[in-house]
Design an enzyme around this catalytic site. Structure first.
Site, short mmCIF file in Angstrom:
data_model
loop_
_atom_site.label_atom_id
_atom_site.label_comp_id
_atom_site.label_asym_id
_atom_site.label_seq_id
_atom_site.Cartn_x
_atom_site.Cartn_y
_atom_site.Cartn_z
N LYS A 150 0.69 -1.17 0.03
CA LYS A 150 -0.03 0.06 0.03
C LYS A 150 1.05 1.45 -0.08
O LYS A 150 0.47 2.21 -0.48
CB LYS A 150 -1.09 0.16 1.22
CG LYS A 150 -0.47 0.00 2.56
CD LYS A 150 -1.63 -0.01 3.51
CE LYS A 150 -1.24 -0.41 5.01
NZ LYS A 150 0.08 0.05 5.38
N ARG A 179 -5.96 3.05 11.85
CA ARG A 179 -5.64 1.78 12.22
C ARG A 179 -6.25 1.26 13.31
O ARG A 179 -6.30 -0.05 13.66
CB ARG A 179 -4.13 1.40 12.47
CG ARG A 179 -3.03 1.27 11.53
CD ARG A 179 -1.74 1.33 12.04
NE ARG A 179 -0.67 0.59 11.65
CZ ARG A 179 0.07 1.05 10.67
NH1 ARG A 179 0.34 2.08 10.09
NH2 ARG A 179 1.11 0.09 10.23
N ARG A 199 12.68 -7.85 1.88
CA ARG A 199 13.08 -6.49 2.08
C ARG A 199 14.27 -6.24 3.15
O ARG A 199 14.86 -5.53 2.88
CB ARG A 199 11.74 -5.74 2.48
CG ARG A 199 11.60 -4.42 1.90
CD ARG A 199 10.23 -3.96 2.14
NE ARG A 199 9.88 -3.59 3.43
CZ ARG A 199 8.98 -3.02 3.97
NH1 ARG A 199 8.08 -2.40 2.99
NH2 ARG A 199 8.97 -2.86 5.21
N ARG A 201 14.59 -4.90 5.89
CA ARG A 201 14.73 -3.97 6.86
C ARG A 201 15.16 -4.35 8.20
O ARG A 201 14.66 -5.50 8.73
CB ARG A 201 13.36 -2.97 6.92
CG ARG A 201 13.59 -1.36 6.63
CD ARG A 201 12.47 -0.80 6.50
NE ARG A 201 11.35 -1.07 7.12
CZ ARG A 201 10.11 -0.67 7.36
NH1 ARG A 201 9.80 -0.24 6.24
NH2 ARG A 201 9.32 -1.05 8.10
N ARG A 216 3.54 -7.53 13.94
CA ARG A 216 2.95 -6.52 13.10
C ARG A 216 1.50 -7.16 12.58
O ARG A 216 0.45 -6.41 12.39
CB ARG A 216 3.79 -5.96 12.08
CG ARG A 216 4.49 -4.55 12.75
CD ARG A 216 4.96 -3.74 11.73
NE ARG A 216 5.76 -4.19 10.86
CZ ARG A 216 7.05 -4.22 10.67
NH1 ARG A 216 7.86 -3.66 11.54
NH2 ARG A 216 7.70 -4.72 9.40
#
Ligand code: AMP
Length: 190
Positions: A19, A94, A133, A135, A146
């Site tokens: 997103k 959220r 990814r 990170r 998460r």
């Protein structure tokens, strides 16, 4: 698009649904700012600001920053000139209280949301993307936390926005270009 024709859009979806990428693309197309609360908070942490110090531990654990603190951050950002006639929100709201805050902010200006775009993908696709990814905060344990937080606190917002007739569902398990086309069709940006 300009002036009153600008849109107010919320992007909803789990971490790594794509997103963020899609929000930036659509915002450019619609000529509105892409407001990513996650980016804002990461910048605050990197700069060592007071806000950054307050949110760092919560973010590192994959949990949510308090609704009160987020209300301050979002109110301030949406009051800036560039967000006056339209914006795209990525990562906010959220939680239910955050939905109410956004409702209040919009009502204060006599404005409404145009669309809530939900981008979703199967859990294993999301976890794989996060690991790829790489990170620093993307340890598998934090990634799964998460996701759990999303399922518990954010997923209920889907039904809420669906009842308001604002929800546009998009399949996030496709190429970036395919997802982009679906979103543009869903919000009438073509
Ligand atoms: P994101 O890049 O949107 O996944 O956000 C990264 C992190 O910032 C999240 O895991 C939360 O810790 C925090 N965060 C971002 N947006 C919010 C929000 N609307 N409410 C609470 N915490 C948030």
């Amino acid at each position: 698009m300009a002036g009153d024709e600008q849109k107010r859009i919320v992007f909803l979806g789990p971490p790594n649904s794509g997103k963020g990428t899609q929000a930036v693309r659509l915002a450019a197309k619609l000529d509105v700012p892409a407001v990513s609360t996650g980016e804002m908070l990461r910048r605050a942490v990197a700069s060592g600001s007071d806000l950054g110090r307050r949110v760092k531990d919560v973010m590192d654990a994959g949990r949510l920053v308090s609704d009160d603190l987020m209300a301050e951050v979002v109110r301030e950002r949406l009051a800036e000139d560039d967000a006056g006639a339209g914006f795209l929100l990525d990562g906010y709201p959220r939680t239910r209280p955050q939905v109410e805050t956004l409702d209040d902010v919009l009502a204060e200006r006599g404005a409404r949301l145009d669309d809530v775009v939900l981008i979703d993908a199967p859990t294993e696709v999301l976890v794989e993307r996060a690991l790829a990814r790489g990170r620093v905060d993307d340890r598998e344990e934090v990634i799964r936390e998460r996701l759990a937080v999303y399922r518990r606190q954010t997923e209920p917002l889907i039904a809420l926005y669906d009842e308001r007739g604002l929800l546009r569902r998009v399949d996030g398990d496709q190429t970036i270009e395919e997802v982009e086309r679906e979103i543009e069709a869903a919000v009438g940006a073509r």
